[in-house]
Motif scaffolding. Structure first.
Motif, PDB file in Angstrom:
ATOM      1  N   ASN A 180       0.826  -1.199   0.000  1.00  0.00           N
ATOM      2  CA  ASN A 180       0.000   0.000   0.000  1.00  0.00           C
ATOM      3  C   ASN A 180       0.864   1.255   0.000  1.00  0.00           C
ATOM      4  O   ASN A 180       2.065   1.199   0.267  1.00  0.00           O
ATOM      5  CB  ASN A 180      -0.895   0.024   1.243  1.00  0.00           C
ATOM      6  CG  ASN A 180      -1.923  -1.078   1.246  1.00  0.00           C
ATOM      7  OD1 ASN A 180      -2.905  -1.033   0.513  1.00  0.00           O
ATOM      8  ND2 ASN A 180      -1.712  -2.102   2.087  1.00  0.00           N
ATOM      9  N   SER A 181       0.232   2.383  -0.266  1.00  0.00           N
ATOM     10  CA  SER A 181       0.889   3.686  -0.155  1.00  0.00           C
ATOM     11  C   SER A 181       0.141   4.529   0.870  1.00  0.00           C
ATOM     12  O   SER A 181      -1.070   4.409   1.020  1.00  0.00           O
ATOM     13  CB  SER A 181       0.880   4.431  -1.492  1.00  0.00           C
ATOM     14  OG  SER A 181       1.652   3.772  -2.456  1.00  0.00           O
ATOM     15  N   VAL A 182       0.882   5.379   1.554  1.00  0.00           N
ATOM     16  CA  VAL A 182       0.294   6.353   2.474  1.00  0.00           C
ATOM     17  C   VAL A 182       0.685   7.738   1.977  1.00  0.00           C
ATOM     18  O   VAL A 182       1.846   7.984   1.641  1.00  0.00           O
ATOM     19  CB  VAL A 182       0.771   6.124   3.919  1.00  0.00           C
ATOM     20  CG1 VAL A 182       0.381   7.290   4.821  1.00  0.00           C
ATOM     21  CG2 VAL A 182       0.197   4.814   4.464  1.00  0.00           C
ATOM     22  N   LEU A 183      -0.290   8.639   1.919  1.00  0.00           N
ATOM     23  CA  LEU A 183      -0.072   9.965   1.352  1.00  0.00           C
ATOM     24  C   LEU A 183      -0.233  11.045   2.416  1.00  0.00           C
ATOM     25  O   LEU A 183      -1.348  11.497   2.702  1.00  0.00           O
ATOM     26  CB  LEU A 183      -1.072  10.234   0.224  1.00  0.00           C
ATOM     27  CG  LEU A 183      -0.855   9.549  -1.126  1.00  0.00           C
ATOM     28  CD1 LEU A 183      -0.969   8.028  -1.025  1.00  0.00           C
ATOM     29  CD2 LEU A 183      -1.848  10.070  -2.155  1.00  0.00           C
ATOM     30  N   PRO A 184       0.860  11.452   3.061  1.00  0.00           N
ATOM     31  CA  PRO A 184       0.774  12.567   4.010  1.00  0.00           C
ATOM     32  C   PRO A 184       0.580  13.892   3.275  1.00  0.00           C
ATOM     33  O   PRO A 184       0.915  14.027   2.089  1.00  0.00           O
ATOM     34  CB  PRO A 184       2.142  12.551   4.712  1.00  0.00           C
ATOM     35  CG  PRO A 184       2.770  11.239   4.345  1.00  0.00           C
ATOM     36  CD  PRO A 184       2.205  10.879   3.010  1.00  0.00           C
ATOM     37  N   GLY A 185       0.055  14.863   4.002  1.00  0.00           N
ATOM     38  CA  GLY A 185       0.043  16.235   3.526  1.00  0.00           C
ATOM     39  C   GLY A 185       1.117  17.008   4.276  1.00  0.00           C
ATOM     40  O   GLY A 185       2.083  16.414   4.773  1.00  0.00           O
ATOM     41  N   PRO A 186       0.999  18.328   4.385  1.00  0.00           N
ATOM     42  CA  PRO A 186       1.975  19.112   5.152  1.00  0.00           C
ATOM     43  C   PRO A 186       2.087  18.574   6.574  1.00  0.00           C
ATOM     44  O   PRO A 186       1.089  18.472   7.286  1.00  0.00           O
ATOM     45  CB  PRO A 186       1.384  20.525   5.121  1.00  0.00           C
ATOM     46  CG  PRO A 186       0.538  20.555   3.895  1.00  0.00           C
ATOM     47  CD  PRO A 186      -0.036  19.177   3.777  1.00  0.00           C
ATOM     48  N   THR A 187       3.285  18.223   6.973  1.00  0.00           N
ATOM     49  CA  THR A 187       3.501  17.568   8.270  1.00  0.00           C
ATOM     50  C   THR A 187       4.610  18.292   9.019  1.00  0.00           C
ATOM     51  O   THR A 187       5.645  18.634   8.451  1.00  0.00           O
ATOM     52  CB  THR A 187       3.885  16.088   8.054  1.00  0.00           C
ATOM     53  OG1 THR A 187       2.865  15.449   7.276  1.00  0.00           O
ATOM     54  CG2 THR A 187       4.025  15.365   9.379  1.00  0.00           C
ATOM     55  N   MET A 188       4.400  18.483  10.318  1.00  0.00           N
ATOM     56  CA  MET A 188       5.345  19.243  11.133  1.00  0.00           C
ATOM     57  C   MET A 188       6.510  18.359  11.587  1.00  0.00           C
ATOM     58  O   MET A 188       6.634  18.004  12.757  1.00  0.00           O
ATOM     59  CB  MET A 188       4.623  19.849  12.337  1.00  0.00           C
ATOM     60  CG  MET A 188       5.460  20.890  13.079  1.00  0.00           C
ATOM     61  SD  MET A 188       5.936  22.305  12.053  1.00  0.00           S
ATOM     62  CE  MET A 188       4.377  23.209  11.973  1.00  0.00           C
ATOM     63  N   SER A 189       7.371  18.021  10.641  1.00  0.00           N
ATOM     64  CA  SER A 189       8.598  17.302  10.953  1.00  0.00           C
ATOM     65  C   SER A 189       9.656  18.316  11.376  1.00  0.00           C
ATOM     66  O   SER A 189       9.433  19.533  11.333  1.00  0.00           O
ATOM     67  CB  SER A 189       9.078  16.508   9.739  1.00  0.00           C
ATOM     68  OG  SER A 189       9.333  17.382   8.655  1.00  0.00           O
ATOM     69  N   GLU A 190      10.838  17.821  11.773  1.00  0.00           N
ATOM     70  CA  GLU A 190      11.877  18.717  12.281  1.00  0.00           C
ATOM     71  C   GLU A 190      12.267  19.789  11.270  1.00  0.00           C
ATOM     72  O   GLU A 190      12.354  20.974  11.595  1.00  0.00           O
ATOM     73  CB  GLU A 190      13.127  17.918  12.672  1.00  0.00           C
ATOM     74  CG  GLU A 190      12.985  17.125  13.963  1.00  0.00           C
ATOM     75  CD  GLU A 190      12.474  15.718  13.725  1.00  0.00           C
ATOM     76  OE1 GLU A 190      11.809  15.487  12.697  1.00  0.00           O
ATOM     77  OE2 GLU A 190      12.746  14.841  14.567  1.00  0.00           O
ATOM     78  N   GLY A 191      12.475  19.376  10.030  1.00  0.00           N
ATOM     79  CA  GLY A 191      12.885  20.324   9.003  1.00  0.00           C
ATOM     80  C   GLY A 191      11.826  21.371   8.725  1.00  0.00           C
ATOM     81  O   GLY A 191      12.126  22.564   8.562  1.00  0.00           O
ATOM     82  N   VAL A 192      10.572  20.941   8.678  1.00  0.00           N
ATOM     83  CA  VAL A 192       9.464  21.864   8.441  1.00  0.00           C
ATOM     84  C   VAL A 192       9.300  22.818   9.612  1.00  0.00           C
ATOM     85  O   VAL A 192       9.017  24.006   9.431  1.00  0.00           O
ATOM     86  CB  VAL A 192       8.156  21.082   8.190  1.00  0.00           C
ATOM     87  CG1 VAL A 192       6.962  22.028   8.149  1.00  0.00           C
ATOM     88  CG2 VAL A 192       8.255  20.297   6.889  1.00  0.00           C
ATOM     89  N   GLU A 193       9.515  22.317  10.822  1.00  0.00           N
ATOM     90  CA  GLU A 193       9.385  23.158  12.004  1.00  0.00           C
ATOM     91  C   GLU A 193      10.395  24.305  11.984  1.00  0.00           C
ATOM     92  O   GLU A 193      10.057  25.450  12.321  1.00  0.00           O
ATOM     93  CB  GLU A 193       9.587  22.320  13.274  1.00  0.00           C
ATOM     94  CG  GLU A 193       9.302  23.075  14.554  1.00  0.00           C
ATOM     95  CD  GLU A 193       9.363  22.199  15.788  1.00  0.00           C
ATOM     96  OE1 GLU A 193       9.009  22.700  16.875  1.00  0.00           O
ATOM     97  OE2 GLU A 193       9.768  21.028  15.671  1.00  0.00           O
ATOM     98  N   VAL A 194      11.614  24.024  11.556  1.00  0.00           N
ATOM     99  CA  VAL A 194      12.631  25.073  11.434  1.00  0.00           C
ATOM    100  C   VAL A 194      12.196  26.105  10.397  1.00  0.00           C
ATOM    101  O   VAL A 194      12.300  27.323  10.617  1.00  0.00           O
ATOM    102  CB  VAL A 194      13.998  24.459  11.046  1.00  0.00           C
ATOM    103  CG1 VAL A 194      14.995  25.569  10.694  1.00  0.00           C
ATOM    104  CG2 VAL A 194      14.545  23.602  12.176  1.00  0.00           C
TER     105      VAL A 194
END
Length: 264
Positions: A180-194
């Motif tokens: 299967n595939s999973v499709l996230p949208g905008p996610t607050m990961s470490e890089g995005v948080e910076v």
């Protein structure tokens, strides 16, 4: 529902941080023997320690290998010849105008985002089919369906993942193996948080205001109206990897907050 993955070995690529790390932590909490993967030994070792501290009785180890290359995939497979669960999470992204994307970037994105999953699936799927149990999950993106004009090369690789995933699922017909595939949208990961913190500072906003404005501006169709957390994405992946998800196969499962305006 209690998900129990005791006795199952799970490999999560690109799992030293972000969504991949949250997935690895979730699988460890469900009892799986988890293998962390990243490019450098230092980051892999730190990620292993982090999960050991966070999850009681966690069974976790690491393998440093660059899966964006054929040699790196071969090294990882040599270190882990068999896996019950493969999470193809390793990936890169970079906003860049289409006219400025050279051939080298197209090749680099395809090797990292697509061929890593192709090579590892090619290695582990046959044995899963032979043993009649296995889970392969590709971490794609809502950008696979809504190709972002600011990074068309990224979106193209995410769409390719959906094609590979569905094609592999067709090979599992009548077995207890799923792909299967999973499709996230905008996610607050470490890089995005910076990135969001920098955006907030530059515009005199709170982090929460900057994050909300970003979603409303660049993903205006979002029903969630915020970034998802890495744990929210990981929860879906852990379920798909479970025995309880036995009837979910060949699917593209969206964890993108309703950005994609379709009913299927």
């Amino acid at each position: 529902m209690k998900i129990d993955l005791s006795g199952k070995t799970a490999l999560v690529t690109g799992s030293t941080a972000g969504i991949g790390h949250a997935i690895a932590r979730g699988l460890a909490a469900a009892g799986a023997d988890v293998v962390i993967n990243g490019r450098t030994k230092a980051k892999v070792d730190a990620a292993v320690v982090s999960i050991v501290r966070a999850v009681a009785n966690a069974k976790v180890r690491g393998v440093a290998a660059d899966v964006s290359t054929a040699a790196g995939c071969e090294a990882l497979i040599a270190a882990l010849p068999q896996a019950d669960i493969l999470i193809n999470n390793a990936g890169i992204f970079e906003p860049k105008p289409f006219a400025d994307i050279p051939d080298e970037d197209w090749s680099r994105f395809f090797e990292t985002n697509v061929m890593s999953g192709v090579r590892l699936s090619r290695a582990y799927l046959p044995d899963m089919l032979k043993r009649n149990w296995g889970r392969i999950v590709f971490i794609s993106s809502e950008s696979a369906l809504n190709i972002p004009t600011e990074m068309i090369h990224y979106g193209t690789t995410k769409t390719a993942q959906l094609a590979v995933s569905r094609g592999l699922a067709e090979m599992t017909r009548g077995t207890a193996v799923t792909v299967n595939s999973v499709l996230p949208g905008p996610t607050m990961s470490e890089g995005v948080e910076v990135f969001v913190k920098d955006l907030a500072k530059a515009n005199g906003l709170s982090v929460e205001e900057a994050a909300s404005n970003f979603v409303k501006t660049f993903r205006p169709t979002s029903l969630l109206q915020r970034f998802a957390s890495v744990e929210e994405v990981a929860n879906m992946v852990v379920y798909v990897a479970s025995k309880e998800a036995s009837a979910t196969n060949g699917a593209a499962l969206r964890v993108e907050g309703g950005i994609v305006q379709t009913i299927a």
